[in-house]
Design an enzyme around this catalytic site. Structure first.
Site, PDB file in Angstrom:
ATOM      1  N   CYS A 136       0.175   3.884   2.318  1.00 52.81           N
ATOM      2  CA  CYS A 136       0.804   2.759   4.093  1.00 52.81           C
ATOM      3  C   CYS A 136       2.236   3.057   3.848  1.00 52.81           C
ATOM      4  CB  CYS A 136       0.925   1.728   4.141  1.00 52.81           C
ATOM      5  SG  CYS A 136      -1.562   1.175   4.199  1.00 52.81           S
TER       6      CYS A 136
ATOM      7  N   CYS B 246       1.332  -1.327   0.080  1.00 51.28           N
ATOM      8  CA  CYS B 246      -0.193  -0.157  -0.271  1.00 51.28           C
ATOM      9  C   CYS B 246       1.133   1.109   0.001  1.00 51.28           C
ATOM     10  CB  CYS B 246      -0.981  -0.004   1.208  1.00 51.28           C
ATOM     11  SG  CYS B 246      -1.743   1.482   1.502  1.00 51.28           S
TER      12      CYS B 246
END
Length: 123
Positions: free
Chosen positions: A33, A30
């Site tokens: 993230c 991600c």
């Protein structure tokens, strides 16, 4: 204080035994993230009295499902064992600092009274 890794086996105890716990739900694939990770790490160093924890949603898929994590990163904050913040999306440093300040400023007696009132209304 560095971040700590939580699992299904450790999350409940961590939340119950600490005043404030911030939990970052993330995955290695991600992009947002990865961009939020250094912001979260910096917050852990600026706020050593707060537990900053991470849950790898790939390794802990059951836990993520139980907590209804539908987007990552998701930040959850617990104070005195009560979920007081839950938001998906990477926060910039100043926004995370405001979230931390807001959580620290909460009147937990008032929060518990509001929760009790909602539960009484829905019963």
């Amino acid at each position: 204080m560095a971040t700590t890794t939580l699992t299904a086996d450790t999350i409940r105890q961590t939340i119950e035994e600490n005043d404030i716990v911030l939990v970052d739900f993330w995955a290695s694939w991600c992009g947002p993230c990865r961009s939020f990770a250094p912001v979260f790490e910096a917050s852990s160093e600026q706020n050593p009295q707060i537990v900053h924890a991470k849950v790898d949603t790939e390794a802990e898929q059951q836990l993520a499902a139980e907590l209804q994590i539908t987007a990552i990163p998701t930040l959850m904050a617990f104070r005195d064992g009560v979920l007081v913040f839950n938001q998906a999306g990477a926060l910039p440093g100043p926004a995370l600092a405001k979230v931390v300040e807001g959580i620290q400023a909460l009147d937990m007696d008032d929060v518990r009274a509001q929760i009790a009132a909602k539960q009484g209304a829905s019963a």
